[in-house]
Design an enzyme around this catalytic site. Structure first.
Site, PDB file in Angstrom:
ATOM      1  N   GLY A 150       1.419   0.495  -5.073  1.00 42.41           N
ATOM      2  CA  GLY A 150       0.255  -0.329  -4.756  1.00 42.41           C
ATOM      3  C   GLY A 150      -1.028   0.478  -4.831  1.00 42.41           C
ATOM      4  N   GLU A 174       9.403  -0.452  -6.390  1.00 41.46           N
ATOM      5  CA  GLU A 174      10.743  -0.937  -6.049  1.00 41.46           C
ATOM      6  C   GLU A 174      10.864  -2.446  -6.210  1.00 41.46           C
ATOM      7  OE1 GLU A 174      12.238   0.560  -2.316  1.00 41.46           O
ATOM      8  OE2 GLU A 174      14.133  -0.514  -2.504  1.00 41.46           O
ATOM      9  N   ALA A 217       0.830  -1.206   0.000  1.00 39.94           N
ATOM     10  CA  ALA A 217       0.000   0.000   0.000  1.00 39.94           C
ATOM     11  C   ALA A 217       0.857   1.246   0.000  1.00 39.94           C
ATOM     12  CB  ALA A 217      -0.940  -0.010   1.199  1.00 39.94           C
ATOM     13  N   SER A 255      12.224   7.492  -8.418  1.00 39.16           N
ATOM     14  CA  SER A 255      11.478   6.443  -7.748  1.00 39.16           C
ATOM     15  C   SER A 255      10.006   6.809  -7.625  1.00 39.16           C
ATOM     16  CB  SER A 255      12.083   6.196  -6.373  1.00 39.16           C
ATOM     17  OG  SER A 255      11.313   5.292  -5.675  1.00 39.16           O
ATOM     18  N   ASP A 262       9.371  -9.225   0.741  1.00 40.02           N
ATOM     19  CA  ASP A 262       8.245 -10.158   0.638  1.00 40.02           C
ATOM     20  C   ASP A 262       7.841 -10.405  -0.811  1.00 40.02           C
ATOM     21  OD1 ASP A 262       8.382  -9.858   3.318  1.00 40.02           O
ATOM     22  OD2 ASP A 262       6.296  -9.243   3.619  1.00 40.02           O
ATOM     23  N   ARG A 307      27.117   9.488  -5.934  1.00 45.66           N
ATOM     24  CA  ARG A 307      26.870   8.763  -4.697  1.00 45.66           C
ATOM     25  C   ARG A 307      27.781   7.554  -4.494  1.00 45.66           C
ATOM     26  NH1 ARG A 307      20.255   8.350  -4.034  1.00 45.66           N
ATOM     27  NH2 ARG A 307      19.932  10.562  -3.655  1.00 45.66           N
ATOM     28  N   THR A 317      20.704  14.661   3.667  1.00 47.17           N
ATOM     29  CA  THR A 317      20.513  14.994   2.263  1.00 47.17           C
ATOM     30  C   THR A 317      21.796  15.504   1.601  1.00 47.17           C
ATOM     31  OG1 THR A 317      19.445  16.580   0.796  1.00 47.17           O
ATOM     32  CG2 THR A 317      19.532  17.167   3.084  1.00 47.17           C
TER      33      THR A 317
END
Lengths: 367, 636
Positions: B22, B417, B18, B432, B230, B324, B267
């Protein structure tokens, strides 16, 4: 390869006493634990350590552990808090930290409560109504106009404001007609949304969400971890503008007689409801959040409908400090538990004549 | 098994997860008229999406009108070092503006430009200002908006059918432990309510996985407890495949001390505004780690680096602002060389670089976050930071257009993801949130049409349900095994130390041996207590998923003998064009993870022509370059 997950850095941990409520809806008890506490930890870290050691089945909600999701709400030494944002360094060495579940909601197990009340209220609050004639991509709004609503959209739904709100904290019976501060600011947010097409947000909040129950004790603002000015920027403007928009001639007359701010808070749908009458609160009155005047005759009269010529008893104001705030913050309060929102001198159940608010629907015919 | 009570539900589409993906999938399935269930591991609206700060990347061109989907596509492919599934990157770049605008019709309130459009901010790897944002809480805005859209759909259904839950229902605090199949078709999902421990069975022909990532297998992570892989594991067990599992994004500057903020991100703007990295000897060490390819853009002395903040046109950038992965590797090397802080990080110092007032003005939320969460005053003392596990690029191998899982299973979809391919070997910040929306919508829509075109509903077999019940109850019925918390710590130690940011062949072999050992121990895990809201039991069940996904990561990391994006091999430090053409695909053969090589899909001519030859030369093999030359020749 690292050998230990809890690295020993800085000072070695100390053993600290904790009391945690364990149980379910059938009852429970405060259980004592002695847990290792390291420098720089928060209460949630300690609960996790307990789970990993003495109490593997200790139930507690959490997610982000960064004060952003609002899952780990609980009452710590009686104060509603996010446990991920309650640093152990705020307690005295040797001080027992007592952790209990949110009191306003039914316990499921240990520190987990059934907060479905809030989701039901969310579902009853009318959603954003997109403007019919603006296509996606064509929305134009000024930053200054969205900022007012953005403040309320910071809400992380930790429900601490709902938990602390005295209208429902010990009054299960009010839950049906009262949506609570979280949803008042949702209504305010939509009301202030520059493009929302629904125009009766305030009236709806008054007539259907129980805005009139709120007598502005600001407990919700005090506990908000996002520092949203729930009362000042959300609830009060909603209340004021409900009054502004009054079209009922009787109320219009009332607004001519009373000064602004003294106008009865009545529901739009029932123009003659005997609503709670707000008058400028006398500062520094007896500490009683509910504002019951204990003048039964006047209260009874107040229940019977609006009497425009009557001087309605002033609700007593909460005892506030020099900054005008309630002594509810952990640093300033004088005992290790939240005060009863109704005042420590009041016993329950409160006799109905001592209540100074009226149910928004009390004058509607029973179906 | 005779006494077990199982609540049964029938749905057309079941969405597991969720978060952003989702909820967007569920909205789409419901809009297609399907009866839709949303399974949320925590309360509705608490998903990990709320943690996203920066924004959602979409080439709307509101701030710089030169931006368009082709530029965004190029940036995404570059960021992923050309290992991305090009079709996903293309769809993402093309569709994200519509997905963002759509959110406004659901009530979202983004920050605005002067002319009243959605404001867009700069971010690492994006050529133009592109991230739609709301201060630094964009993820919260996204999740709340989608949550409220679902509520509004429920209100419509209430008006039409008299029931809020007539066509869309949220099952909060519910965990799915098993997908149930009818031969190769998805027939349903089995799980439990966390609150009561009671079992629940969904019979549904289509399932959308949107379960997020795997960060909980790492010691230092910015991910919440839900991130136990999961969806990855459910997909594997149902016969689907995973790709790119060796690619994990480690954010270079997560807090490592104090424990209350361990893993939380600092950040990049702290470095952008003047923050510098120092080791325990007080040395500003990043100058020692500028790779040759970056020498032209990055300063080699402090004086020049410091001048850059005021005069970026005439000076080279400070090395703290390297990509990064470079910064993360440098920090890692300093710590391994014994020049780290006691908590295993380095110092990020802004306090000595800017006046306190200025820090508070430029970085208000950073200042408040650390003041409130950790009592660290970043205007007075340096922060202790180190790489933190942040995002998994790898995931379920899907058809780019529909989100349908590859492998042997049908009726299974994935978005967000948990799906793989979109980000290649490294995700750009901001991609993302838009990924969630673009592919959430696609997966939800295609799941709905898949359910439509079925002639008969797949059936759930009783035996499969009984087996699922048995597996779920097993940890409670044993009292001889180890505590799930101990096992999780051991797993985190293996993954953090041996399959972490810098990888070596010997360590990876060692990791696989240890994971095999752990597998035996996890199979015997026992959880104390009962079924009602028992976190120990929940963790015991999650461990199985974390373990199999960790095995995929370790195996793929051992196999890929190069360094690219989120996968760094000390023994193979360079990028190898031959490996760019290969996806490592994990599948489950009985209990064991099987790894195969699969060629990457070839970019369409009009897409590859968007790049300069000079740039492509860094990534492509000679053979591919010759092909590219022939192509551009033809155009001329």
């Amino acid at each position: 390869m690292g050998t230990d997950n809890t690295q020993a850095t800085g000072k070695p941990g100390t053993k600290r006493p904790f009391r945690i409520w364990r149980g379910d809806e059938n009852g429970g008890e405060l259980r004592d634990y002695t847990v290792e506490v390291n420098e720089g930890e928060v209460v949630l870290d300690v609960i996790h350590r307990l789970q990993a050691t003495d109490a593997p089945d200790l139930a507690c909600r959490w997610n982000c552990k960064a004060g952003k999701c609002g899952s780990c709400s609980m009452e710590i030494n009686g104060k509603p808090r996010l446990s991920c944002m309650t640093r152990m360094s705020t307690f005295e060495e040797g001080e027992t930290v007592t952790v209990t579940p949110l009191r306003t909601f039914p316990v499921i197990r240990d520190l987990v409560t059934d907060v479905s009340f809030n989701y039901e209220k969310a579902r009853e609050t009318p959603a954003f109504a997109p403007p019919a004639d603006v296509a996606p991509g064509d929305y134009r709004m000024q930053q200054v106009d969205v900022e007012r609503s953005q403040e309320f959209r910071k809400c992380i739904e930790c429900f601490l404001c709902q938990n602390v709100c005295h209208v429902i904290r010990d009054h299960e019976e009010n839950k049906q007609a009262f949506s609570g501060p979280r949803f008042f600011i949702r209504a305010a947010e939509l009301d202030m949304h520059p493009l929302d097409a629904k125009t009766d947000r305030k009236e709806y909040a008054q007539s259907e969400m129980g805005l009139g129950f709120c007598n502005i004790t600001k407990c919700c603002t005090e506990v908000c971890p996002e520092h949203i000015k729930i009362t000042d920027n959300g609830i009060i403007p909603m209340k004021e503008r409900v009054v502004d928009r009054r079209y009922d001639p009787l109320v219009w007359l009332g607004s001519k007689i009373f000064r602004r701010g003294q106008v009865p808070q009545t529901s739009v749908t029932s123009g003659h409801s005997g609503g709670a009458v707000t008058a400028p609160a006398a500062h520094g009155g007896v500490h009683s959040h509910a504002g019951g005047s204990h003048d039964t005759a006047a209260e009874r009269q107040a229940q019977q409908g609006v009497n425009w010529h009557r001087e309605v008893p002033h609700p007593t104001a909460p005892a506030v400090d020099v900054n005008g705030k309630l002594p509810l913050t952990e640093l300033t309060f004088d005992r290790a538990a939240a005060p009863s929102p109704f005042g420590d001198d009041v016993t329950f159940p409160l006799p109905p004549e001592h209540l100074n608010f009226a149910h928004p629907q009390q004058d509607e015919p029973k179906h | 098994m005779t006494e077990t009570r199982i609540e049964r539900h029938h749905y057309d589409v079941v969405v597991i997860g969720a978060g952003g993906a989702g909820l967007r999938a569920a909205i789409e399935a419901r809009l297609a008229g399907k009866k839709t269930a949303i399974i949320s591991k925590s309360l509705f609206g608490k998903a990990h999406t709320v943690m996203a700060e920066g924004g959602a990347a979409a080439a709307m061109g509101n701030v710089n009108s030169r931006d368009n989907w082709q530029v965004h596509f190029r940036d995404t492919m570059r960021g992923g070092k050309f290992l991305n599934n090009f079709r996903m990157a293309e769809l993402h770049a093309k569709e994200s503006p519509q997905r963002i605008w759509e959110l406004e019709t659901y009530g979202a309130l983004f920050d605005r430009t002067k002319d009243g459009k959605i404001s867009q901010r700069n971010f690492g790897g994006h050529e133009y200002p592109r991230l739609a944002h709301v201060g630094d809480r964009t993820g919260l805005e996204l999740i709340r908006t989608l949550q409220q859209k679902i509520v509004s759909l429920q209100q419509e259904d209430k008006r039409e059918f008299g029931d809020y839950e007539a066509r869309i229902r949220v099952f909060s605090e519910t965990t799915i432990t098993e997908l149930l199949l009818d031969n190769d078709r998805v027939a349903g999902a089995f799980g439990y309510y966390r609150e009561s421990g009671e079992f629940i069975l969904f019979e549904a022909p289509a399932v959308v996985l949107a379960t997020g990532g795997v960060g909980r297998s790492y010691k230092v992570t910015s991910n919440s407890w839900e991130y136990t892989g999961d969806g990855h594991a459910l997909a594997l067990r149902a016969g689907a495949t995973l790709i790119n599992m060796e690619f994990l994004q480690f954010h270079p500057t997560g807090m490592v001390w104090p424990p209350s903020v361990k893993g939380i991100l600092v950040t990049e703007s702290v470095r952008g505004d003047g923050g510098v990295l120092k080791n325990s000897e007080g040395k500003r060490f990043m100058f020692d780690y500028v790779p040759d390819v970056f020498r032209k853009q990055y300063a080699d002395n402090e004086a020049e680096a410091d001048r850059w903040y005021k005069d970026p046109d005439n000076n080279r950038r400070p090395p703290e602002l390297l990509p990064r992965d470079e910064v993360a590797r440098a920090i890692n090397s300093e710590v391994k060389a014994g020049r780290g802080t006691p908590a295993g990080g380095v110092f990020l110092d802004i306090a000595s670089r800017l006046p306190a007032e200025e820090i508070r003005r430029r970085l208000p939320s950073m200042y408040h976050q650390f003041k409130e969460l950790a009592d660290v005053d970043i205007t007075k003392e340096p922060m202790e930071v180190g790489p933190t596990c942040h995002y998994v690029m790898g995931g379920v191998e899907v058809d780019p257009d529909s989100g349908a899982a590859y492998g042997t299973v049908r009726g299974l979809f994935a978005a967000g993801e948990v799906s793989g391919g979109m980000h290649g070997s490294n995700r750009l910040g901001g991609n993302s949130l838009s990924d969630l929306l673009v592919f959430g919508k696609r997966a939800g829509g295609h799941a709905a049409s898949y359910a439509d075109q079925l002639t008969a509903r797949p059936a759930v077999s009783v035996a499969a349900v009984e087996a699922a019940v048995e597996t779920a109850l097993a940890p409670l019925q044993r009292d001889t095994g180890e505590s799930p918390y101990t096992l999780q710590q051991d797993l985190q130690a293996v993954m953090g130390d041996l399959v972490g940011i810098i990888r070596r062949e010997g360590e990876l072999v060692d990791a696989l041996a240890r994971l095999a050992e752990l597998r035996e121990r996890v199979a015997k895990v026992s959880a104390a207590g009962g079924r009602r809201y028992n976190p120990g039991w929940h963790l015991a069940l999650d461990l199985r998923n974390m373990l199999v996904v960790s095995e995929c990561t370790a195996k793929a990391a051992l196999e890929r003998q190069e360094s690219r994006g989120g996968h760094t091999r000390e023994d193979h430090p360079a990028m190898d064009p031959k490996w760019r053409r290969v996806n490592l695909v994990c599948s489950l053969d009985g209990d064991t993870v099987r790894l195969t090589h699969k060629p990457l899909p070839k970019m369409r001519p009009e897409l590859i022509s968007l790049f300069d030859r000079a740039e492509l030369a860094k990534y492509l093999t000679d053979e591919e370059l010759a092909e590219f030359d022939a192509l551009t020749e033809g155009e001329r």
